[in-house]
Design an enzyme around this catalytic site. Structure first.
Site, PDB file in Angstrom:
ATOM      1  N   THR B 187      -9.727   1.756  30.874  1.00  0.00           N
ATOM      2  CA  THR B 187      -8.563   2.605  31.103  1.00  0.00           C
ATOM      3  C   THR B 187      -9.045   3.952  31.595  1.00  0.00           C
ATOM      4  OG1 THR B 187      -8.597   3.531  28.897  1.00  0.00           O
ATOM      5  CG2 THR B 187      -7.303   1.530  29.215  1.00  0.00           C
ATOM      6  N   GLU B 331      -4.122  -2.139  28.420  1.00  0.00           N
ATOM      7  CA  GLU B 331      -4.249  -2.756  27.099  1.00  0.00           C
ATOM      8  C   GLU B 331      -3.297  -3.940  26.904  1.00  0.00           C
ATOM      9  OE1 GLU B 331      -4.135   0.425  27.758  1.00  0.00           O
ATOM     10  OE2 GLU B 331      -5.417   1.622  26.422  1.00  0.00           O
ATOM     11  N   LYS B 446       7.782  17.376  18.249  1.00  0.00           N
ATOM     12  CA  LYS B 446       8.070  16.910  16.892  1.00  0.00           C
ATOM     13  C   LYS B 446       8.595  18.091  16.083  1.00  0.00           C
ATOM     14  CE  LYS B 446       4.479  13.531  17.678  1.00  0.00           C
ATOM     15  NZ  LYS B 446       3.886  13.983  18.961  1.00  0.00           N
ATOM     16  N   TRP B 451      12.406  13.978  16.756  1.00  0.00           N
ATOM     17  CA  TRP B 451      11.692  14.049  18.023  1.00  0.00           C
ATOM     18  C   TRP B 451      12.616  14.532  19.132  1.00  0.00           C
ATOM     19  CZ3 TRP B 451       8.166   9.089  18.555  1.00  0.00           C
ATOM     20  CH2 TRP B 451       7.123   9.197  17.616  1.00  0.00           C
TER      21      TRP B 451
END
Lengths: 551, 551
Positions: B187, B331, B446, B451
């Protein structure tokens, strides 16, 4: 070198969870004969699956890999059993309600079933068997039907709905090994004892993916599948599992398998797909011809179980129901081949029709080879005929040994030394992987290291105007090992002239295949399902009961 | 209880064997820039795959799980490496040719690559790295390009075609464990060292089945897929493997990724499907607008990598190219979701378009959950936003440890304690399983246990006529933990009135989400691929470099 990927077991539990979570509004519709069909969403069924698992464990004491059998039609409750039993770690055993009583009894005892879930309408079939069932402790009855036939029965009797009522609608499903047994099904072979095939969670999961692949059944959540093929017949070709993977709606006919109600449910419930064996479909065709109905939504019909006659395929094409041929058997879960023509073939051409009449093409999950008369592997040339052998994760590699801890067994006539399944089917494979079956291996005539197709000779003979029926069987021959014996049923008023028939045949098949032995019979002996019973003819020949003319 | 099913490992070798055997006439077409494209059937490629494996083993000494890297465009030879390396038991390592030299060097050394197969046109990129590559022993060069840049290079240099010429066209492939490493990909995260994901044969095989499922890409052997997404980018989204499973033809653009040649190859090679990231497709759209061409065969475009802007989706709809959104990452192999609208949604309706703009629905092989600010799991109600966590057989559960025997490692910010991948993406999931991503987890604010989506605030701000650009970042706050800082780029001639902007925002978002801190900047800092670089803004704030107004 270690992979860094997660390793999640491929289980029926995951199919259940996915269907309930992502496709919770998809429907299982069960036909009830009169009035509104019964409808249940995947989410509602999922809650009842959990309740059933609680009942089986807590009330009936189902543990570990206990076998829970079903003697049921296709309906929502049967689907619930399909998921509850394997997901709780036990083994679902679907019983074929068409079998003779003695065979059913043998199978239940061999599998050591502890519980039977049965539809009320099938109690008259089950009740007489009960005294002979040695392992069954509980009977769970679902749906309409007179319960009085069970009075005085030894196993405990429960009502399905009462049993699951009030149970929690979630269940703490165990994490299972994907190679664990999930379900089992016995083959109803014409010879010897029935043989048990035990599907694993892995085999069912992978087979479900295959069913949902584009070049397989190719269904989406916009589809409704009329599942005519019984759930006791090789997992209804995998549809109950596969539909939970993609949200395809199921239309279940329950016990209403006659042509009239089938036509009615197609008209009113508007399925887009159906799965059935040819005989059922032949009856439906007659019904639709006699009493036309709006069946316009049904555009795809998967036909398997036995070969679809070209006339039936054409007739359904004309009705807008495109037939897709598939081949499989209990030992192959069952999807072995699906007959979708290859790229480049013109739609509605003769070539396309010929491809559609083949048994179909092998998917990546099924490896195939043809084994010739001497055991050698034959080329895929569309000509060399051999016994089909297959390998793959949803192909059986053994049969269930029976009892409570029976080891699987591998009869040499069913499994090759290197583990492939010998299908007992004889045919050819084209260079592009299409299978055409021509015979059962046991009916092939093995003559001097070459194989002669009995079916080819029969079809050729039956095209003669004087011949009503013809069966060709192998008989022992000192020189060639085996040679064909032609048994002929003449049409009324026709007279037998074997020389003429032989000359007629000679125009159609190779000279070395021509039978030397001929006999007239009054009718070809048939099995209970109407197939030619060649066993009987071979025995009659061996016992000297046939008057044979040698040409 | 033992299942009686066969157990056949799910391997890349089986995909190869099936593609060559059953789909031998399907084509890999490689664009050459001028003149006829190069065409090779799956059967021809299969013979060369065997030759390549012989060359790697016998001439270059590749053994066991040695890593063989590729630095290549999308072309037939790259597909050959895709199969030869894993099927012989070694590990294919696809190198991202867009990475900075230092990162490439780091990655090659970390993976301990022994061989690099490279396209001639990429030698100017590879040559300067060679002195820093500590494990590479062989360079194999394929296709056009000046070889002289390699003169005096330390590793041995071979010509691909010379190396495989005369080698046997079959190979006795080893029987592999399906959990064995097959391929790896790093990645290119914006922070920290690149992380290696090691795909197993099992993960690739199952992912290939998923790609071929009806509600996924849904391709058949009548299709030709234009594979624009690079083979070094998460296995070209699984297409080279998946096409061998079903005979889909591949059209490979090689190095000709500019809008003009892409338009030309669509017109002349007539693909039916394409897979690409939005930026490439944005360029193609401009090209087709300026110079219209016949692209009528191309009816399905899979877009992933980043969200497809609604305007782009609409523009391609108008051209007859239906965009299918998909979400995934290195992934996740990468297929995580595919956005096919559910049953019952009216075609071409607003509702359908809204579904198509979501990231898509989870297939059965990918389990998903949302993790809230406190780590709790949130409901699938289409409203509750949390970090997406996923589980499944083609999802990474760790990263490669590096070196020759490095153990996988599981950083706590990437993997949950129970083994799920933390995707770093924040979004919602609808009751029917559709994912809508709203933010990267690191950019979410946050605030007091709730959120706040930075992207929502930015989009709202940028809809104001005076605002050219706006980036919202989290800054520390004594009372709430974090609060949003609004950084605004004004349009020319506009003047800043934060009260007005705040009132404008108040009409669009909840009151408690409104930023108290505001600042004007001249431009939003961008990453090398053009994304907002919020790291820079957070640092500028921390260093006191921004003049902040408190409202």
């Amino acid at each position: 070198m270690l992979s860094t990927m997660q390793d999640v077991p491929l289980t029926v539990t995951r199919l259940l969870h996915h269907g309930v979570r992502v496709h919770g509004t998809s429907l299982i519709t069960t036909w009830t004969g009169e009035g509104e069909p019964h409808r249940r969403t995947f989410a509602e069924a999922g809650a009842r699956v959990a309740q059933l698992a609680h009942a089986l464990r807590d009330d009936l004491g189902v543990r570990d890999d206990d076998r829970v059998a079903t003697l049921m039609w296709n309906n929502a409750e049967h689907v619930e059993a399909y998921f509850a039993v394997p997901a709780m770690g036990a083994v679902l055993h679907t019983l074929n309600l068409r079998l003779p009583a003695a065979q059913l009894t043998w199978i239940v005892n061999h599998a050591a079933d502890r519980v039977i879930v049965v539809n009320g309408s099938l109690l008259p079939l089950l009740a007489p068997l009960l005294p002979g069932l040695t392992t069954v402790e509980h009977i769970v009855v679902s749906g309409p039907g007179d319960r009085s036939v069970l009075e005085g029965a030894r196993p405990q009797v429960h009502e399905y709905e009462e049993l699951i009522a009030g149970k929690p609608t979630t269940y703490d499903w165990p994490e299972l090994d994907e190679r664990q047994a999930a379900a089992m099904c016995y083959t109803s072979g014409t010879t010897g004892d029935p043989k048990g095939v035990v599907y694993s969670h892995r085999s069912i999961y992978l087979h479900s993916m295959q069913v949902n692949m584009t070049q397989s059944m190719g269904l989406t959540d916009s589809d409704t599948s009329l599942v005519v093929v019984p759930q006791f017949h090789v997992n209804a070709w995998g549809l109950p599992h596969a539909t939970f993977m993609t949200g395809v709606n199921m239309l279940m006919p329950d016990r209403f398998l006659q042509p009239a109600p089938l036509a009615q449910m197609i008209e009113s419930e508007r399925p887009t797909h159906a799965a059935a064996v040819p005989t059922i479909w032949q009856g439906l065709l007659a019904e639709l011809t006699a009493r036309p109905r709006d069946v316009s939504t049904l555009t795809q019909v998967t036909i398997g179980g036995s070969a679809c006659p070209p006339s039936l395929m054409k007739a359904f094409d004309d009705l807008g129901m495109r037939v897709c041929h598939a081949w499989g058997m209990t030992e192959t879960s069952p999807l072995g081949t699906v007959s979708r023509p290859p790229a480049g073939v013109e739609p509605d051409s003769e070539e396309e029709f010929a491809y559609r009449l083949t048994q179909g093409r092998f998917p990546a999950g099924v490896e195939a080879r043809l084994s010739g008369p001497g055991g050698e592997h034959l080329p895929w040339d569309g000509k060399s005929a051999g016994e089909l052998e297959v390998r793959g994760n949803w192909i059986a590699g053994a049969y269930y040994g029976g009892g409570t801890d029976g080891q699987p067994h591998r009869p040499a006539d069913k499994f090759s030394e290197d583990g492939w399944l010998k299908t007992g089917d004889v045919g050819t494979i084209s260079p592009d992987g299409y299978l055409t079956l021509t015979d059962r291996a046991k009916d092939v005539i093995k003559s001097g290291g070459e194989w002669i197709s009995s079916v080819d000779l029969e079809n050729a003979l039956m095209s003669h105007p004087d011949v009503a029926e013809a069966a060709v069987v192998a008989v022992p021959d000192d020189k060639w090992g085996e040679r064909p014996l032609a048994t002929v049923v003449l049409k009324e008023g026709a007279s037998a002239d074997f020389e003429v028939l032989r000359a007629f045949l000679a125009e159609k098949v190779a000279k070395w295949q021509l039978p030397e032995r001929w006999t007239i019979i009054s009718a070809v002996p048939k099995t209970s399902v109407g197939k030619f019973d060649k066993k009987v003819l071979r025995k009659q020949y061996a016992d000297g009961e046939l008057a044979v003319t040698q040409l």
